[in-house]
Structures are given as structure tokens and as C-alpha cells.
Scaffold this active site. Structure first.
Site, PDB file in Angstrom:
ATOM      1  N   LYS A 294       0.843  -1.205   0.000  1.00  0.00           N
ATOM      2  CA  LYS A 294       0.000   0.000   0.000  1.00  0.00           C
ATOM      3  C   LYS A 294       0.878   1.254   0.000  1.00  0.00           C
ATOM      4  CE  LYS A 294      -0.290  -0.312   5.045  1.00  0.00           C
ATOM      5  NZ  LYS A 294      -1.091  -0.798   6.183  1.00  0.00           N
TER       6      LYS A 294
ATOM      7  N   ARG B 112     -10.913  -0.418  14.672  1.00  0.00           N
ATOM      8  CA  ARG B 112     -10.582   0.366  13.483  1.00  0.00           C
ATOM      9  C   ARG B 112     -11.400  -0.118  12.295  1.00  0.00           C
ATOM     10  NH1 ARG B 112      -4.512   0.689  10.876  1.00  0.00           N
ATOM     11  NH2 ARG B 112      -5.036  -1.429  10.219  1.00  0.00           N
TER      12      ARG B 112
ATOM     13  N   TYR C 174      14.776  30.389  10.315  1.00  0.00           N
ATOM     14  CA  TYR C 174      13.522  31.031  10.727  1.00  0.00           C
ATOM     15  C   TYR C 174      13.444  31.183  12.237  1.00  0.00           C
ATOM     16  CZ  TYR C 174      11.507  30.660   6.047  1.00  0.00           C
ATOM     17  OH  TYR C 174      11.248  30.812   4.717  1.00  0.00           O
TER      18      TYR C 174
ATOM     19  N   MET D 178      11.235  24.730   4.243  1.00  0.00           N
ATOM     20  CA  MET D 178      10.471  23.933   3.286  1.00  0.00           C
ATOM     21  C   MET D 178      11.392  23.135   2.353  1.00  0.00           C
ATOM     22  SD  MET D 178       7.626  25.095   0.467  1.00  0.00           S
ATOM     23  CE  MET D 178       6.563  25.912   1.660  1.00  0.00           C
TER      24      MET D 178
HETATM   25  C1  PLP Z   1      -0.280  -1.733   6.887  1.00  0.00           C
HETATM   26  C2  PLP Z   1      -0.849  -3.022   7.336  1.00  0.00           C
HETATM   27  C3  PLP Z   1      -0.048  -4.171   7.440  1.00  0.00           C
HETATM   28  C4  PLP Z   1       1.453  -4.126   7.332  1.00  0.00           C
HETATM   29  O1  PLP Z   1       1.972  -3.732   8.564  1.00  0.00           O
HETATM   30  P1  PLP Z   1       3.545  -3.644   8.866  1.00  0.00           P
HETATM   31  O2  PLP Z   1       3.614  -3.251  10.283  1.00  0.00           O
HETATM   32  O3  PLP Z   1       4.062  -2.594   7.931  1.00  0.00           O
HETATM   33  O4  PLP Z   1       4.131  -4.972   8.572  1.00  0.00           O
HETATM   34  C5  PLP Z   1      -0.661  -5.381   7.702  1.00  0.00           C
HETATM   35  N1  PLP Z   1      -1.996  -5.455   7.900  1.00  0.00           N
HETATM   36  C6  PLP Z   1      -2.790  -4.373   7.844  1.00  0.00           C
HETATM   37  C7  PLP Z   1      -4.249  -4.523   8.087  1.00  0.00           C
HETATM   38  C8  PLP Z   1      -2.240  -3.119   7.592  1.00  0.00           C
HETATM   39  O5  PLP Z   1      -3.041  -2.048   7.562  1.00  0.00           O
END
Ligand code: PLP
Length: 371
Positions: free
Chosen positions: A46, A144, A266, A314
Site C-alpha cells: 500500500k 478500526r 527562521y 520547506m
Molecule cells: C499496513 C498493514 C499491514 C502491514 O503492517 P507492517 O507493520 O508494515 O508490517 C498489515 N496489515 C494491515 C491490516 C495493515 O493495515
């Protein structure tokens, strides 16, 4: 590689160089698969493979033997197509209303996160006379995504609700897997085992990177590592067993010598206490180096730590390079932000964030170089 920091610099680069070691990704995949066997190792790709470029990471993982890929969103899944026919592509965020036909047409496997999603997927299977694959997620204590234990009891009491569906896996996600001492892990595993007992035909899928290191009880039939593939530490309080994948170097664009009392950056948040040599480098918070690194983090040149002087801008950061011999750094010289001297985890800790956020915010402006 180490020579790059010591030999005569000036590469002509005007932007950061992000080196991504695809061989290390493969080795990490195989190390996790070995640890998991006989359970399968999938891969979470992802967010553009955690910012590293899914178009390069996915082929490397395919070559390493991975056949199960997870993304968060349907859009990401569609962008990964086409994949070899023996692969499976799962969408973690679930099956959103109106996307069912699209998902089925593309052969993507949704993670069903509610009874409504189960009903919609099953209705499509019945309407088209086609068996549709699915993963069912149970919320075991993260609140979640996923069905509640009561929802799952509803399903086991009325198996017709799953008509037309081929349940590949029952899935859950661990909230505290990066800490093996956290009792929440065992609690979630117990809840998962209790509520999935009546679905013995489907495999279990619970472990993310950290979960793989909690032991065999957490391996199930398929694991879903992300971070560990990309070299991140799966467990926060132990040495990182994974091979580093990412190296980030940023070019110097200007140096100067300033007298004591000089204000830097800054809001003058750094004031030189001594005669100080400064180097300004070509990356800032727009490149994903958090503003919280102001006066806290550092870059490295070889073994020398170069503290960040003042606020992160930035597009630039100013470093205190007084510890280096004069003329060591010139415009074009590269300093290390992530690499052998400064891990992803160290940078994240200095910024008060997590390695996941550092990776997924790596700038599109960096020149990506794949090994
Ligand atoms: C992002 C995610 C993972 C991967 O988790 P890592 O800690 O990066 O290995 C696995 N399962 C779900 C549901 C996730 O959202």
C-alpha cells in the site's frame, strides 16, 4: 558504497538521491518467508510500497516468490494490474458501496469489514452466478476496521449470508505487535481463535511484520508484512534483523563560516555559540523531513554527526559542520540522512514520529536510484 561519502564529491545532483536496494527487499522477503514456513508470506504494498515505488517493488517481490499482495485502496489495486494470474491482490480498507462490480471484474479480493459488505459481495455473487473470493476481517480489539465478534456470531449462525462467497482467509490486525511484551497481543490472538473456531475451512491471517516475530502461534496461514520488507525494524525494543533497503543522501548547496552570535534560520531558533561552519542542504519538510527535526536531528558525513542548526525550512536544512576539516564539504557534496550511520528508526525517533511516516513521506523530488 561507503566511498561515496569520502571520495571527492560533486555529483552534479541538485536534489536528494534515494537509493532503494531491491536485492535487500528480496532478501528480507525470503527471510520472512523462511521464518514463517509453512505459513505463506504475503506483502503489503500500500501507499506505493511505503513510498518506495510499487512499480519496482512488486516485480522484485514476485521474483522472490511472493504471490499475495495487499493494498489499502481499490484504486491502488487497479494501478497494480496486470499481475500474473497465480497472484492474489487484497484490498484492506474494504468493499465500498458502489465498487463491488469493479472489484469483481478486476478479480480483486476485498477484505470484508462489515455485514453490509458481506451482503453486497454475496448479492453480486448470486446475481452473476459467479463465486467470489473474500477475506473476512474480525476486529479483535483495535476498533478500526472489521466485523465485531457479534457480527461474526451472526454469520456463523446464518451461513446463508455467505452464499456465493469463497472465504479465503479470516483476518485480524494486531495493535501492539511491535512490542512482544505487550499483553494485548495474546488477548487479540485469544479473541481471534475463539471467534474463528467455527470457520475452520478458512485460513487465518493475523501477522504484520511485528506479528511474525511474536512466534508461530501468530503465523496463521498467511502473513502480511510491510515495514520489515522495506528494512524497517519489526520490533521496536530489539535489534533490527532486517537488511536496510533505503539510503537517502542530500546534496550541500552552500557553505559559510559565521562568527559567534550568528542567528540561523527562521525565528532565529539557533544562535552560533562559537565560530561555526554551516552547510545548507537541498531538502526540507516539503521533502518529508519533518519540521520536528528542527534543532534535534542530524545528517552524517562518514562517521561525523552534523547536527541540524535551527528550523527545518520547506526546501532546505542548515547543518552545523564545524566538526569537519575545512573544505570537506562543497556544493554538490552528499550528506547522509538515512544510511549506514543513521537508521530510519533513529531519524524517526529524532523527529518524534515512526519509521512508517518517514518512508511514506519520502519526496517525489528525490531522484530514485534502484539497485
Ligand atoms: C499496513 C498493514 C499491514 C502491514 O503492517 P507492517 O507493520 O508494515 O508490517 C498489515 N496489515 C494491515 C491490516 C495493515 O493495515
Amino acid at each position: 558504497m561507503h566511498g561515496r561519502f569520502t571520495e571527492q564529491p560533486n555529483t552534479g545532483d541538485t536534489t536528494g538521491i534515494l537509493t532503494i536496494d531491491l536485492r535487500a527487499v528480496s532478501r528480507n522477503y525470503r527471510a520472512l518467508a523462511d521464518r514463517l514456513g509453512p505459513a505463506r508470506a504475503g506483502a503489503v504494498v500500500k501507499a506505493d510500497a511505503y513510498g518506495l515505488g510499487a512499480n519496482r517493488i512488486v516485480p522484485a517481490l514476485l521474483e522472490a516468490g511472493c504471490r499475495d499482495f495487499f493494498v489499502a485502496q481499490l484504486q491502488e489495486a487497479l494501478a497494480l494490474k496486470p499481475l500474473p494470474t497465480d497472484t492474489r491482490l487484497f484490498v484492506l480498507n474494504g468493499l465500498l458501496p458502489g465498487t463491488e462490480a469493479h472489484c469483481a471484474h478486476a478479480g480483486i479480493v476485498p477484505v470484508l469489514n462489515s455485514l453490509k459488505q458481506v451482503a453486497a459481495w454475496s448479492a453480486l455473487a448470486r446475481a452473476t452466478g459467479r463465486e467470489l473470493s473474500a477475506v473476512l476481517q474480525l476486529d479483535t480489539g483495535m476498533a478500526r476496521l472489521g466485523l465485531s465478534p457479534a457480527d461474526l456470531d451472526t454469520l456463523s449462525a446464518a451461513p446463508d449470508l455467505l452464499h456465493g462467497l469463497h472465504l479465503l482467509f479470516l483476518m485480524s490486525h494486531l495493535a501492539s505487535a511491535d512490542n512482544p511484551d505487550n499483553l494485548q497481543n495474546a488477548e487479540q490472538l485469544a479473541a481471534f481463535s475463539r471467534h474463528t473456531a467455527c470457520f475452520s475451512h478458512a485460513g487465518l491471517c493475523i501477522a504484520n511484520s511485528g506479528g511474525i516475530f511474536l512466534g508461530e502461534a501468530y503465523h496463521g496461514a498467511l502473513a502480511r508484512p510491510g515495514l520489515a520488507l522495506y528494512g524497517g525494524a519489526p520490533t521496536s525494543n530489539q535489534a533490527n534483523p532486517m537488511q536496510p533497503v533505503v539510503r537517502l543522501e542530500i546534496p550541500v548547496i552552500q557553505t559559510r563560516d559565521v562568527p559567534p552570535g550568528t542567528r540561523v534560520g527562521y525565528s532565529a531558533k539557533f544562535v552560533a555559540a562559537r565560530t561555526t561552519r554551516l552547510a545548507t542542504i537541498a531538502a526540507g519538510y516539503a521533502d518529508g523531513l519533518p519540521h520536528t527535526l528542527s534543532n534535534r536531528g542530524a545528517a552524517y558525513f562518514g562517521n561525523t554527526r552534523l547536527p541540524i542548526a535551527g528550523r527545518v525550512s520547506m526546501d532546505t536544512i542548515t547543518l552545523d559542520i564545524t566538526e569537519l576539516p575545512p573544505d570537506t564539504l562543497q556544493p554538490g557534496s552528499l550528506v547522509e540522512i538515512i544510511g549506514p550511520h543513521q537508521s530510519l528508526e533513529q531519524l524517526a525517533a529524532d523527529a518524534g514520529t515512526i519509521s512508517y511516516e518517514i518512508l511514506t513521506r519520502l519526496s517525489p523530488r528525490y531522484r530514485r536510484h534502484y539497485l
